[in-house]
Scaffold this active site. Structure first.
Site, PDB file in Angstrom:
ATOM      1  N   SER A  21       0.879  -1.111  -0.067  1.00  0.00           N
ATOM      2  CA  SER A  21      -0.085   0.089  -0.029  1.00  0.00           C
ATOM      3  C   SER A  21       0.863   1.179  -0.035  1.00  0.00           C
ATOM      4  O   SER A  21       0.188   2.252   0.073  1.00  0.00           O
ATOM      5  CB  SER A  21      -0.924   0.119   1.277  1.00  0.00           C
ATOM      6  OG  SER A  21      -0.137  -0.212   2.144  1.00  0.00           O
ATOM      7  N   HIS A 155     -39.665  21.785 -10.997  1.00  0.00           N
ATOM      8  CA  HIS A 155     -39.948  20.818 -12.096  1.00  0.00           C
ATOM      9  C   HIS A 155     -39.102  21.291 -13.280  1.00  0.00           C
ATOM     10  O   HIS A 155     -39.421  21.055 -14.400  1.00  0.00           O
ATOM     11  CB  HIS A 155     -41.386  20.464 -12.424  1.00  0.00           C
ATOM     12  CG  HIS A 155     -42.168  20.148 -11.387  1.00  0.00           C
ATOM     13  ND1 HIS A 155     -42.531  18.720 -10.972  1.00  0.00           N
ATOM     14  CD2 HIS A 155     -42.720  20.940 -10.348  1.00  0.00           C
ATOM     15  CE1 HIS A 155     -43.070  18.763  -9.973  1.00  0.00           C
ATOM     16  NE2 HIS A 155     -43.447  20.058  -9.647  1.00  0.00           N
ATOM     17  N   SER A 276     -13.132  23.687 -29.020  1.00  0.00           N
ATOM     18  CA  SER A 276     -13.268  22.572 -29.644  1.00  0.00           C
ATOM     19  C   SER A 276     -12.249  22.261 -30.754  1.00  0.00           C
ATOM     20  O   SER A 276     -11.891  23.519 -31.441  1.00  0.00           O
ATOM     21  CB  SER A 276     -14.670  22.389 -30.139  1.00  0.00           C
ATOM     22  OG  SER A 276     -14.678  21.709 -31.273  1.00  0.00           O
ATOM     23  N   LYS A 282     -16.642  27.217 -30.495  1.00  0.00           N
ATOM     24  CA  LYS A 282     -17.157  26.614 -29.210  1.00  0.00           C
ATOM     25  C   LYS A 282     -16.459  27.113 -27.846  1.00  0.00           C
ATOM     26  O   LYS A 282     -15.358  27.401 -28.071  1.00  0.00           O
ATOM     27  CB  LYS A 282     -17.010  25.152 -29.211  1.00  0.00           C
ATOM     28  CG  LYS A 282     -17.969  24.373 -30.043  1.00  0.00           C
ATOM     29  CD  LYS A 282     -19.556  24.473 -29.397  1.00  0.00           C
ATOM     30  CE  LYS A 282     -19.839  23.591 -28.505  1.00  0.00           C
ATOM     31  NZ  LYS A 282     -19.736  22.037 -28.620  1.00  0.00           N
ATOM     32  N   GLU A 289     -18.194  20.580 -16.061  1.00  0.00           N
ATOM     33  CA  GLU A 289     -18.824  19.065 -16.481  1.00  0.00           C
ATOM     34  C   GLU A 289     -17.882  18.004 -15.736  1.00  0.00           C
ATOM     35  O   GLU A 289     -18.418  16.999 -15.037  1.00  0.00           O
ATOM     36  CB  GLU A 289     -18.457  19.130 -17.798  1.00  0.00           C
ATOM     37  CG  GLU A 289     -19.479  19.666 -18.778  1.00  0.00           C
ATOM     38  CD  GLU A 289     -19.091  19.732 -20.193  1.00  0.00           C
ATOM     39  OE1 GLU A 289     -19.313  19.006 -20.895  1.00  0.00           O
ATOM     40  OE2 GLU A 289     -18.220  20.767 -20.675  1.00  0.00           O
ATOM     41  N   TYR A 316      -9.080  -6.617  13.006  1.00  0.00           N
ATOM     42  CA  TYR A 316      -8.402  -6.077  11.893  1.00  0.00           C
ATOM     43  C   TYR A 316      -8.319  -7.281  10.588  1.00  0.00           C
ATOM     44  O   TYR A 316      -7.888  -8.417  11.253  1.00  0.00           O
ATOM     45  CB  TYR A 316      -6.890  -5.729  12.035  1.00  0.00           C
ATOM     46  CG  TYR A 316      -6.424  -5.280  10.653  1.00  0.00           C
ATOM     47  CD1 TYR A 316      -6.258  -4.070  10.172  1.00  0.00           C
ATOM     48  CD2 TYR A 316      -5.548  -6.167   9.925  1.00  0.00           C
ATOM     49  CE1 TYR A 316      -5.702  -3.545   9.034  1.00  0.00           C
ATOM     50  CE2 TYR A 316      -4.844  -5.780   8.847  1.00  0.00           C
ATOM     51  CZ  TYR A 316      -4.973  -4.419   8.023  1.00  0.00           C
ATOM     52  OH  TYR A 316      -4.468  -4.143   7.162  1.00  0.00           O
ATOM     53  N   GLN A 321      -7.103  -2.162   4.439  1.00  0.00           N
ATOM     54  CA  GLN A 321      -6.441  -1.712   3.500  1.00  0.00           C
ATOM     55  C   GLN A 321      -6.919  -0.852   2.636  1.00  0.00           C
ATOM     56  O   GLN A 321      -6.319   0.035   1.903  1.00  0.00           O
ATOM     57  CB  GLN A 321      -5.063  -2.455   3.148  1.00  0.00           C
ATOM     58  CG  GLN A 321      -4.232  -1.712   2.426  1.00  0.00           C
ATOM     59  CD  GLN A 321      -2.933  -2.745   2.010  1.00  0.00           C
ATOM     60  OE1 GLN A 321      -2.218  -3.238   2.810  1.00  0.00           O
ATOM     61  NE2 GLN A 321      -2.709  -3.083   0.787  1.00  0.00           N
ATOM     62  N   LYS A 324      -8.028   3.122   1.929  1.00  0.00           N
ATOM     63  CA  LYS A 324      -7.319   4.187   1.590  1.00  0.00           C
ATOM     64  C   LYS A 324      -7.277   4.906   0.298  1.00  0.00           C
ATOM     65  O   LYS A 324      -7.474   6.094   0.002  1.00  0.00           O
ATOM     66  CB  LYS A 324      -5.624   3.913   2.033  1.00  0.00           C
ATOM     67  CG  LYS A 324      -5.246   3.717   3.264  1.00  0.00           C
ATOM     68  CD  LYS A 324      -3.936   3.328   3.515  1.00  0.00           C
ATOM     69  CE  LYS A 324      -3.983   2.822   4.883  1.00  0.00           C
ATOM     70  NZ  LYS A 324      -5.051   1.544   5.221  1.00  0.00           N
TER      71      LYS A 324
HETATM   72  N1  ARG Z   1      -1.018  -1.506   5.191  1.00  0.00           N
HETATM   73  C1  ARG Z   1      -2.014  -1.906   6.328  1.00  0.00           C
HETATM   74  C2  ARG Z   1      -3.193  -1.161   6.047  1.00  0.00           C
HETATM   75  O1  ARG Z   1      -3.157  -0.098   5.442  1.00  0.00           O
HETATM   76  C3  ARG Z   1      -1.507  -1.638   7.689  1.00  0.00           C
HETATM   77  C4  ARG Z   1      -1.967  -2.727   8.469  1.00  0.00           C
HETATM   78  C5  ARG Z   1      -1.196  -3.926   8.574  1.00  0.00           C
HETATM   79  N2  ARG Z   1      -1.660  -4.695   9.552  1.00  0.00           N
HETATM   80  C6  ARG Z   1      -1.315  -6.357   9.315  1.00  0.00           C
HETATM   81  N3  ARG Z   1      -1.408  -6.723  10.572  1.00  0.00           N
HETATM   82  N4  ARG Z   1      -1.267  -6.782   8.251  1.00  0.00           N
HETATM   83  O2  ARG Z   1      -4.347  -1.720   6.703  1.00  0.00           O
END
Ligand code: ARG
Length: 456
Positions: A21, A155, A276, A282, A289, A316, A321, A324
Site C-alpha cells: 500500500s 420541475h 473544440s 465553441k 462538467e 483487523y 487496507q 485508503k
Molecule cells: N497497510 C496496512 C493497512 O493499511 C497496515 C496494517 C497492517 N496490519 C497487518 N497486520 N497486516 O491496513
C-alpha cells in the site's frame, strides 16, 4: 521486513506488489511519524526506553520527516509493504538497533487507525476553510446581484421570479451544512486508538492517557477490539465528501445551463473553459462538467468501501487496507473541485439584464396575482382557479401579464381592480415578498450581511 521470525521464505514478488500500500499510504507519512514520536515519548515515561534510546528514535523520526519534506529521501515502493515498514527500515538505517524498540507494545493495527484519524482530522480543517472561501466568493457575487432577476424553477419549469443573489444564497446555506458535517467528523474523533495493540491491548503498562493527550485527543478509546476494527469515521468522511460533491455538481449543472446560448446568462473566464478541436465557435464549460462527472466517482468510493466493510469479522482484516485509495481519491477530488469552483465563479461575469425584459409580465407572476385575491378575502383555492382562468385566457390570445388589461382580468372576475395590475411588475414582485428567507430585496441584503459577519 517486520515479521520475519517464523518464515523461511520471502514474500513472493508478485504478492508483495499486489499487497503493498506504500504507493498511496505514503500520504500518511507525517501522521505516522507524529504517532510514533508520541509512542516513543510514552515508552520513555514508563522506562521501556532509556533517555538515550528515546532521543535517538525521536531524532531519527524527525529527520525522516524533514528528509521526506525536502525530498532528499523517498522510500522504494517496490520494496516495502506499507508506510510503517518503510519508516521503520529507514529508522534502522539512521540510528541502528534502537529502532527495534519503537514498536514495543504497538501493532500496525492501532498504528494505521491512528494515522487515518490524524489525517482525517487535519483534512476536515482544511476542507472547512476551503468551503468558507467558496462561500465568501458567493457572498461577494450576491452583493452585486441583489437585483439581478432570474426565473426560479420547479420541475425545471418557470415558477416564480427570483434574483441571482437569492439563488447563490441557497448554495451558501448548503455549504454551511457541508461544513457542519466535516466539523462533526472532526469533533467526533476525540479518542485515541493508540495502545490498543493488535486487538487486545498489551501486557506492558502502556500509558494510553499520555499518548492520547500528546496527540490532542480527549481520552483513549474504550475497547481495543473496536478501536482496530473501526472505520466508521472513514465512511463518515466519504459520505461528507459525497454530499459536498453533490452540491458542487448541482451548481455545475446550473453553470452549464447558464452558459448555453439559450440562457446566455454567464460568461466563464477563458482560463476555465476549453475550445473544440473541430468547431471554432465553441467555448465549453469543461471544469463544471468534470466536477459533475467526478461526483459519480466520489459516490462510488463510498459505496465501494461500505461494501468492503459489510461482512468483516472483528477485528483487523487486511481488507481494511482498501480504505485508503477511496479515502484519498474522494478527499483530493473534493478539495480540488472546491478550489476550481471558487475560482470559476469569482472570474465569471453575469449578464445582469438578461431577464429584465423577458420576465416582464411573465406568467410566473401568477402566484402573486392569486395572493392579491387572497388579500381581497377570496379563499386561496378559489383564487388559484380564477388566476388559472386568467392565464388560460391570456395564453389563448397570445398575451402575457404585461399586455393584459383590466378588462381581461374583469372578464374572469369582477373582483379585480386597477391595483391588481401592479402585480405584474417583476421588481415589485420581489419587493412584495414578505417572508423571512424569501428573495425580498431587503431580506436578501440582511441575509448577506448576516452571513458575511459569520464568515469573513
Ligand atoms: N497497510 C496496512 C493497512 O493499511 C497496515 C496494517 C497492517 N496490519 C497487518 N497486520 N497486516 O491496513
Amino acid at each position: 521486513m517486520l515479521w520475519g521470525g517464523r518464515f523461511k521464505e520471502k514474500l513472493n514478488e508478485k504478492a508483495l506488489k499486489f499487497s503493498s500500500s506504500l504507493k498511496f499510504d505514503i500520504n500518511l507519512l507525517q501522521e505516522d511519524i507524529e504517532g510514533s514520536i508520541a509512542h516513543a515519548e510514552m515508552l520513555y515515561s514508563i522506562r521501556i526506553l532509556t533517555k538515550d534510546e528515546a532521543d535517538k528514535i525521536i531524532g531519527g523520526l524527525k529527520k525522516i520527516s524533514e528528509d521526506w519534506q525536502n525530498k532528499s529521501w523517498q522510500p522504494d515502493v517496490e520494496k516495502f509493504e506499507d508506510v510503517h515498514s518503510a519508516i521503520e527500515s529507514r529508522l534502522y538505517e539512521l540510528i541502528g538497533k534502537a529502532a527495534g524498540k519503537l514498536h514495543t507494545g504497538r501493532s500496525r493495527n492501532d498504528q494505521i487507525t491512528l494515522d487515518l484519524i490524524l489525517w482525517i482530522k487535519k483534512r476536515c480543517t482544511l476542507i472547512v476553510d476551503s468551503i468558507n472561501e467558496l462561500q465568501k466568493t458567493l457572498l461577494e457575487k450576491s452583493s452585486i446581484h441583489i437585483e439581478t432577476l432570474i426565473p426560479g424553477y420547479t420541475h425545471f419549469q418557470r415558477a416564480q421570479p427570483i434574483s441571482l443573489a437569492f439563488h447563490f444564497l441557497a448554495y451558501v446555506e448548503m455549504l454551511e451544512r457541508d461544513k457542519a458535517r466535516f466539523e462533526f467528523i472532526k469533533n467526533n474523533l476525540s479518542q485515541s486508538p493508540l495502545g490498543s495493540g493488535a486487538l487486545a491491548g498489551s501486557t506492558l503498562p502502556l500509558d494510553r492517557n499520555l499518548t492520547a493527550q500528546k496527540l490532542g485527543f480527549e481520552s483513549p478509546t474504550g475497547n481495543a477490539l473496536d478501536s482496530v476494527s473501526n472505520r466508521d469515521f472513514v465512511l463518515d468522511y466519504l459520505h461528507a465528501c459525497s454530499v459536498g460533491m453533490m452540491h458542487l455538481s448541482r451548481l455545475s449543472e446550473e453553470i452549464i445551463i447558464w452558459s448555453t446560448s439559450e440562457w446566455n446568462f454567464i460568461k466563464l473566464s477563458d482560463s476555465f473553459t476549453t475550445g473544440s478541436s473541430l468547431m471554432p465557435q465553441k467555448k465549453n464549460p469543461d471544469m463544471a462538467e468534470l466536477i459533475r462527472g467526478k461526483t459519480g466517482r466520489v459516490y462510488g468510493n463510498y459505496i465501494g468501501f461500505a461494501s468492503t466493510m459489510k461482512s468483516l469479522p472483528l477485528s483487523y482484516n487486511r481488507d481494511l487496507q482498501e480504505d485508503k485509495e477511496p479515502l484519498f481519491d474522494s478527499s483530493f477530488t473534493y478539495e480540488d473541485s472546491l478550489e476550481i469552483m471558487n475560482e470559476m465563479i469569482s472570474t465569471a461575469e453575469f449578464n445582469k439584464d438578461r431577464f429584465e425584459k423577458e420576465l416582464q409580465g411573465d406568467l410566473s407572476l401568477a402566484t402573486d396575482l392569486a395572493d392579491w385575491l387572497v388579500l381581497k378575502d377570496v379563499p386561496f383555492r378559489e383564487a388559484h382557479k380564477i388566476v388559472g382562468n386568467v392565464v388560460a385566457k391570456l395564453e389563448s390570445e397570445g398575451k402575457n401579464f404585461s399586455s393584459a388589461s383590466l378588462d381581461d382580468l374583469k372578464s374572469i372576475s369582477e373582483i379585480f381592480d386597477e391595483s391588481a395590475l401592479k402585480c405584474f411588475d417583476m421588481q415589485s414582485s420581489l419587493e412584495n415578498k414578505k417572508t423571512f428567507g424569501s428573495p425580498n430585496l431587503q431580506i436578501v441584503k440582511e441575509r448577506i450581511n448576516f452571513l458575511k459577519q459569520k464568515l469573513f
